[in-house]
Write a protein that holds these residues in place. Structure first.
Motif, PDB file in Angstrom:
ATOM      1  N   GLY A 156      13.409 -12.672  -7.797  1.00  0.00           N
ATOM      2  CA  GLY A 156      13.066 -13.458  -8.978  1.00  0.00           C
ATOM      3  C   GLY A 156      11.558 -13.555  -9.031  1.00  0.00           C
ATOM      4  N   ASP A 157      11.018 -14.373  -9.951  1.00  0.00           N
ATOM      5  CA  ASP A 157       9.581 -14.628  -9.912  1.00  0.00           C
ATOM      6  C   ASP A 157       9.227 -15.129  -8.525  1.00  0.00           C
ATOM      7  OD1 ASP A 157       9.485 -13.983 -12.583  1.00  0.00           O
ATOM      8  OD2 ASP A 157       9.140 -16.022 -13.291  1.00  0.00           O
ATOM      9  N   GLY A 158       8.176 -14.594  -7.931  1.00  0.00           N
ATOM     10  CA  GLY A 158       7.898 -15.034  -6.577  1.00  0.00           C
ATOM     11  C   GLY A 158       6.571 -14.549  -6.052  1.00  0.00           C
ATOM     12  N   SER A 159       6.336 -14.865  -4.797  1.00  0.00           N
ATOM     13  CA  SER A 159       5.095 -14.464  -4.134  1.00  0.00           C
ATOM     14  C   SER A 159       5.309 -14.459  -2.633  1.00  0.00           C
ATOM     15  CB  SER A 159       3.955 -15.428  -4.493  1.00  0.00           C
ATOM     16  OG  SER A 159       4.206 -16.723  -3.966  1.00  0.00           O
ATOM     17  N   THR A 160       4.422 -13.794  -1.940  1.00  0.00           N
ATOM     18  CA  THR A 160       4.386 -13.835  -0.480  1.00  0.00           C
ATOM     19  C   THR A 160       2.956 -13.581  -0.044  1.00  0.00           C
ATOM     20  OG1 THR A 160       5.472 -13.044   1.545  1.00  0.00           O
ATOM     21  CG2 THR A 160       4.866 -11.376  -0.079  1.00  0.00           C
ATOM     22  N   ARG A 161       2.634 -13.956   1.179  1.00  0.00           N
ATOM     23  CA  ARG A 161       1.254 -13.888   1.654  1.00  0.00           C
ATOM     24  C   ARG A 161       1.066 -12.794   2.702  1.00  0.00           C
ATOM     25  NH1 ARG A 161      -2.221 -18.317   0.571  1.00  0.00           N
ATOM     26  NH2 ARG A 161      -1.265 -19.757  -0.909  1.00  0.00           N
ATOM     27  N   PHE A 162      -0.136 -12.238   2.675  1.00  0.00           N
ATOM     28  CA  PHE A 162      -0.565 -11.247   3.652  1.00  0.00           C
ATOM     29  C   PHE A 162      -1.952 -11.647   4.138  1.00  0.00           C
ATOM     30  CE2 PHE A 162       2.267  -9.114   0.720  1.00  0.00           C
ATOM     31  CZ  PHE A 162       3.059  -8.296   1.528  1.00  0.00           C
ATOM     32  N   CYS A 163      -2.386 -11.056   5.226  1.00  0.00           N
ATOM     33  CA  CYS A 163      -3.748 -11.266   5.704  1.00  0.00           C
ATOM     34  C   CYS A 163      -4.708 -10.417   4.887  1.00  0.00           C
ATOM     35  CB  CYS A 163      -3.847 -10.904   7.182  1.00  0.00           C
ATOM     36  SG  CYS A 163      -5.523 -11.033   7.838  1.00  0.00           S
ATOM     37  N   ARG A 164      -5.699 -11.055   4.292  1.00  0.00           N
ATOM     38  CA  ARG A 164      -6.688 -10.334   3.484  1.00  0.00           C
ATOM     39  C   ARG A 164      -7.424  -9.278   4.304  1.00  0.00           C
ATOM     40  NH1 ARG A 164     -11.014 -12.803  -0.793  1.00  0.00           N
ATOM     41  NH2 ARG A 164     -12.534 -11.107  -0.753  1.00  0.00           N
ATOM     42  N   SER A 165      -7.556  -9.509   5.582  1.00  0.00           N
ATOM     43  CA  SER A 165      -8.314  -8.578   6.425  1.00  0.00           C
ATOM     44  C   SER A 165      -7.590  -7.260   6.638  1.00  0.00           C
ATOM     45  CB  SER A 165      -8.661  -9.232   7.757  1.00  0.00           C
ATOM     46  OG  SER A 165      -9.451 -10.389   7.538  1.00  0.00           O
ATOM     47  N   THR A 166      -6.398  -7.115   6.047  1.00  0.00           N
ATOM     48  CA  THR A 166      -5.778  -5.789   5.975  1.00  0.00           C
ATOM     49  C   THR A 166      -6.741  -4.806   5.318  1.00  0.00           C
ATOM     50  OG1 THR A 166      -3.613  -6.856   5.766  1.00  0.00           O
ATOM     51  CG2 THR A 166      -3.727  -4.520   5.210  1.00  0.00           C
ATOM     52  N   TYR A 167      -7.606  -5.299   4.439  1.00  0.00           N
ATOM     53  CA  TYR A 167      -8.600  -4.445   3.792  1.00  0.00           C
ATOM     54  C   TYR A 167      -9.734  -4.040   4.728  1.00  0.00           C
ATOM     55  CZ  TYR A 167      -6.592  -4.402  -0.843  1.00  0.00           C
ATOM     56  OH  TYR A 167      -5.773  -4.150  -1.912  1.00  0.00           O
ATOM     57  N   GLY A 168      -9.636  -4.423   5.990  1.00  0.00           N
ATOM     58  CA  GLY A 168     -10.545  -3.930   7.010  1.00  0.00           C
ATOM     59  C   GLY A 168      -9.855  -3.086   8.058  1.00  0.00           C
ATOM     60  N   VAL A 169      -8.567  -2.782   7.857  1.00  0.00           N
ATOM     61  CA  VAL A 169      -7.795  -1.993   8.819  1.00  0.00           C
ATOM     62  C   VAL A 169      -7.879  -0.515   8.461  1.00  0.00           C
ATOM     63  CG1 VAL A 169      -5.494  -1.571   9.777  1.00  0.00           C
ATOM     64  CG2 VAL A 169      -6.228  -3.923   9.287  1.00  0.00           C
ATOM     65  N   HIS A 170      -8.140   0.325   9.486  1.00  0.00           N
ATOM     66  CA  HIS A 170      -8.253   1.767   9.249  1.00  0.00           C
ATOM     67  C   HIS A 170      -6.952   2.478   9.651  1.00  0.00           C
ATOM     68  CE1 HIS A 170     -10.647   5.062   7.943  1.00  0.00           C
ATOM     69  NE2 HIS A 170     -11.777   4.367   8.006  1.00  0.00           N
ATOM     70  N   TYR A 171      -6.900   3.785   9.392  1.00  0.00           N
ATOM     71  CA  TYR A 171      -5.700   4.556   9.713  1.00  0.00           C
ATOM     72  C   TYR A 171      -5.314   4.434  11.181  1.00  0.00           C
ATOM     73  CZ  TYR A 171      -6.442   6.956   5.231  1.00  0.00           C
ATOM     74  OH  TYR A 171      -6.617   7.237   3.895  1.00  0.00           O
ATOM     75  N   ASP A 172      -6.312   4.336  12.059  1.00  0.00           N
ATOM     76  CA  ASP A 172      -6.048   4.270  13.499  1.00  0.00           C
ATOM     77  C   ASP A 172      -5.829   2.834  13.977  1.00  0.00           C
ATOM     78  OD1 ASP A 172      -8.595   3.305  13.222  1.00  0.00           O
ATOM     79  OD2 ASP A 172      -9.537   4.727  14.607  1.00  0.00           O
TER      80      ASP A 172
END
Length: 429
Positions: free
Chosen positions: A27-43
């Motif tokens: 349904g309409d909804g949301s969930t949270r993630f760590c913003r610092s995922t945007y600092g995680v690299h392939y390795d």
């Protein structure tokens, strides 16, 4: 089990990330993630990238979705949904490629135009050998435009097509590409955000269905050094308020029949050619494909029905009039890549850049164009950094984060070659 929800988003590395959530979240909804995922690299290296807030407590960001966007998934008892990311203060996250595409569409909307997009995906099929190493899927009868069991002995792509049909994807075409085992898959034109939503879900579905057959489907631009490259061609046009195609200048297409809007778009794509490469060809592997003479979008040129130019004007006119930008590969976030193409085109319309003459060379032995893209990821990041006009249009914080992460990637991959470089990426892209 009851139906669950798989909520996903496409990150800065073009990796689909998400969570499985219980039935009550459908349904309409949301969930949270760590913003610092945007600092995680392939390795899996966690870096203090611009905007990732690694050293500011690694705060949350929130993915929000609407019930109407939830759709059937390809896994048992699983629905899927894409959403928009918001920061810890409740503002749209400016690192999100989907948000960048929405901003690009809104900018075109100010001119009364709705971007329409169709994306062509090219990929290779790999399998594990007796030593556990990835090798090309054995399709010795595969030929360009091949169909049938000689091209796909395990019928992997039949399964992908069937799943796509069941899930409501509007498939336009599947075929074998020039090199075996290379394939092309295309969905039909749609409004830009809807088209890219479909392509990122379709790409993920195709990879996961192929894996059920023991096949690693990779959209890397050059996973097999001796074979051709794989691209992600961005075709686009614009719908007017009355429903017509704004690029329509009569029943016949091509350079001789294009209108001022098309000329403006092409001038922007030419003017920002080098900067675009940093967003559209964003991995070290990309520059094994981004070379002259291999139909890759290397040259700063344009033309008609000519596969050796970067911007191609379709010979189809009327309602099917469109431009095709041939530089991108699918290691790019498809939202960011499409946003960059649309923003560069809009800059051309607004700034009335001079348009260089159309390419007349054959693309192999003779080329009119004098300028190409950078020849490696390091130089491509320098070009992107220098093109502040394009970077500001796409999104300054997104582009700064991208440049930082890709410069780290240059260091991480500098001693890798062959299968080592491929394997740095292949299980993600």
């Amino acid at each position: 089990m009851k139906d669950r929800l798989r909520a996903m988003w496409c990150d800065h590395l073009s990796i689909m990330r998400g969570k499985y959530l219980p039935n009550g979240k459908i349904g309409d909804g949301s969930t949270r993630f760590c913003r610092s995922t945007y600092g995680v690299h392939y390795d899996k290296d966690l870096l203090d990238a611009p905007g990732a807030m690694m050293k500011q407590g690694l705060p949350d960001m929130e993915l929000r979705w609407k019930a109407e966007d939830i759709r059937d998934g390809w896994e048992r008892s699983t629905k899927v949904v894409l959403g928009d990311l918001y920061d810890h203060e409740g503002n749209l996250l400016d690192l999100d490629g989907r948000g960048a595409l929405k901003r690009a569409c809104a900018a075109w909307g100010e001119l009364g135009l709705t971007p329409m997009v169709g994306i062509e995906l090219e990929c290779y099929a790999l399998v594990g050998n007796e030593n556990g190493r990835l090798v090309p899927y054995d399709a010795p009868g595969g030929v360009v435009y091949g169909t049938g069991p000689f091209t796909d002995p395990l019928r992997v792509f039949d399964d992908i097509w069937e799943r796509a049909d069941d899930l409501g994807f509007n498939v336009d075409m599947f075929t074998a590409e020039y090199d075996s085992p290379q394939f092309e898959m295309t969905l039909t034109f749609d409004e830009a955000v809807k088209a890219v939503d479909d392509i990122v879900l379709f790409r993920q579905m195709a990879r996961e269905v192929a894996l059920e057959h023991g096949v690693v489907l990779t959209f890397l631009p050059k996973p097999i050094a001796e074979a051709g490259g794989s691209g992600m061609h961005v075709n686009f046009s614009f719908r007017k308020d009355d429903g017509g195609n704004a690029l329509d200048n009569g029943p016949v297409g091509g350079p001789e029949h294009m209108n001022d809007l098309a000329r403006g778009c092409i001038s922007g794509l030419m003017h920002h050619h080098r900067g675009l490469a940093g967003l559209l060809a964003p991995t070290a592997n990309s520059y094994q494909r981004m070379q002259p003479g291999i139909l890759s979008g290397y040259w700063q040129n344009w033309g008609g029905d000519h596969r050796c130019v970067t911007t191609r004007i379709s010979g189809e006119g009327g309602a099917k009039s469109r431009l095709e930008h041939r530089m991108a590969d699918a290691t790019a976030n498809p939202y960011t890549a499409t946003a960059a193409v649309l923003q560069a085109a809009l800059l051309g319309v607004r700034n009335t850049y001079d348009l260089v003459p159309a390419e007349t060379g054959d693309g192999f032995d003779k080329i009119d164009a004098k300028q190409g893209t950078a020849v490696d990821l390091k130089r491509a990041m320098n070009d992107l950094e220098a093109d502040t006009v394009l970077g500001d249009a796409v999104g300054r914080n997104l582009v700064d984060n991208h440049i930082f992460m890709k410069r780290k990637e240059v260091i991480k991959t500098r001693d890798l070659e062959g299968d080592g470089l491929r394997d740095f990426y292949v299980y993600f892209l």
